[in-house]
Design a protein around this motif. Structure first.
Motif: not given
Ligand SMILES: [Zn+2]
Length: 384
Positions: A305-325
């Motif tokens: 079993l491998l931990y993974a989120t399927d998170g990511g980001v598209e070009a020119n999009v600002d991420i929300n660091k707090n949400d990801i954390h």
């Protein structure tokens, strides 16, 4: 006999303890031996989250911006960014590969990438040779795995208009080439079982909302397409035909709805593991109904079993660091604590699995190293 053994064990541990006291820096050994003597296992806490080196084995970083990888570094994560090719999910794989290579160059010890192949020209006579040459080039550039995407089985059609499944012999040359190169495959085949159920029978609110808003992807409404069972059977059949293929089933191998069903495949296919990308909520849902079943499954299959989120980001999009954390903290709480938790995706509460440290280390790090050997490119700075 048992009594004598117990005395011997006790003497052994007292001896070990006395030895330890002679030296500094042996608190860890002392703690572990005491824990073992008491039959108690060692667990991580919330405070350990940042200290433990972790790998998120399935993300999509489709940008040259550094902030997504920087956020991962802040949480002590390394990443595997996954390319895929689907006309409905731009950009195309060639552009995704450019982003991936840029990130790998910028953060060589923090991110690796998985390439893919396209089925856009599947019906052309040179599709196989074109595909192999694209893969060859990706491997030369450092790709550590190949993603096989659900477009195979869900939308690809041959010249006669028939849907093409992953056990089709036309994929054999490609899969054999991947096996010869000792590269693992990350296979996202099929969809969650909910996709084939009426909305009111779906387990997860996220799926209910998604398929209500995207009826074209809701297979319950499209019985002319292959059933869920046919999709899983085609994947299983492909694995039977390629026993040497190292295969990581993305999204709990699309068997997210029942750990017992997943266990059957892991028993049958020793070269199969799964990532948990975007499906941890299904483990939580099952834990709400039967905590013991999910807990024991995680213990029994701790190497697969491998931990993974399927998170990511598209070009020119600002991420929300707090949400990801926050999302990663939530997962950590589920796996390491026995807190009573709730989810926005279903109504029942559930308890954390409180998995021992050695299991957490496997699912969060060492299994990714084992199943994706190519990530040894950043081996030097990973523990062990
Ligand atoms: Zn994905």
């Amino acid at each position: 006999m048992l009594f004598q053994q117990a005395i011997k064990m006790k003497l052994f541990f007292l001896h070990l303890l006395a030895g330890c006291l002679l030296f500094q820096n042996c608190t860890e050994a002392k703690k572990e031996s005491t824990a073992a003597a008491n039959g108690v296992e060692d667990f991580y806490t919330a405070e350990d989250f940042k200290k433990v080196e972790k790998i998120d084995a399935h993300v999509h970083v489709n940008t040259n911006k550094p902030d997504y990888v920087q956020q991962a570094a802040e949480d002590n994560f390394r990443l595997i960014t996954i390319n895929l090719d689907d006309v409905n999910e731009p950009p195309p794989m060639e552009e995704q590969q450019k982003f991936a290579l840029h990130q790998v160059k910028t953060f060589p010890n923090r991110i690796a990438y998985a390439t893919t192949f396209s089925i856009r020209h599947f019906n052309d006579s040179d599709w196989q040779s074109q595909t192999i040459s694209y893969l060859k080039n990706s491997f030369a550039q450092g790709a550590i795995a190949v993603k096989i995407y659900k477009v195979i089985g869900m939308s690809l059609r041959d010249k006669t208009g028939k849907l093409v499944m992953i056990d089709d012999p036309r994929f054999d040359t490609i899969i054999n080439f991947i096996v010869q190169n000792k590269i693992p495959v990350l296979g996202h085949l099929a969809e969650p079982k909910n996709c084939w159920l009426p909305v009111e029978k779906m387990t997860i609110k996220g799926d209910k909302n998604y398929f209500t808003q995207n009826p074209m992807y809701h297979m319950y409404l499209h019985p002319e397409f292959p059933s869920y069972e046919a999709q899983i059977a085609a994947r299983d059949h492909m694995l039977e035909r390629h026993p040497d293929l190292k295969f990581i089933g993305a999204h709990l191998g699309s068997l997210e709805w029942d750990v017992n069903e997943l266990a059957k495949r892991l028993d049958k296919f020793p070269n199969m593991a799964v990532d948990m990308a975007a499906r941890i909520v299904h483990l939580e849902y099952q834990a709400a109904g039967n905590w013991r079943k999910v807990h024991d499954f995680m213990i029994k299959y701790q190497d697969r079993l491998l931990y993974a989120t399927d998170g990511g980001v598209e070009a020119n999009v600002d991420i929300n660091k707090n949400d990801i954390h926050a999302r990663k903290i939530n997962d950590w709480q589920f796996f390491t604590s026995n807190d009573t938790m709730t989810s926005a995706d279903f109504d029942q509460s559930f308890k954390g699995l409180k998995l021992p440290k050695q299991v957490i280390d496997k699912i969060y790090r060492t299994n990714a190293k084992k199943w994706f050997p190519g990530i040894s490119i950043f081996e030097k700075k990973i523990t062990e």
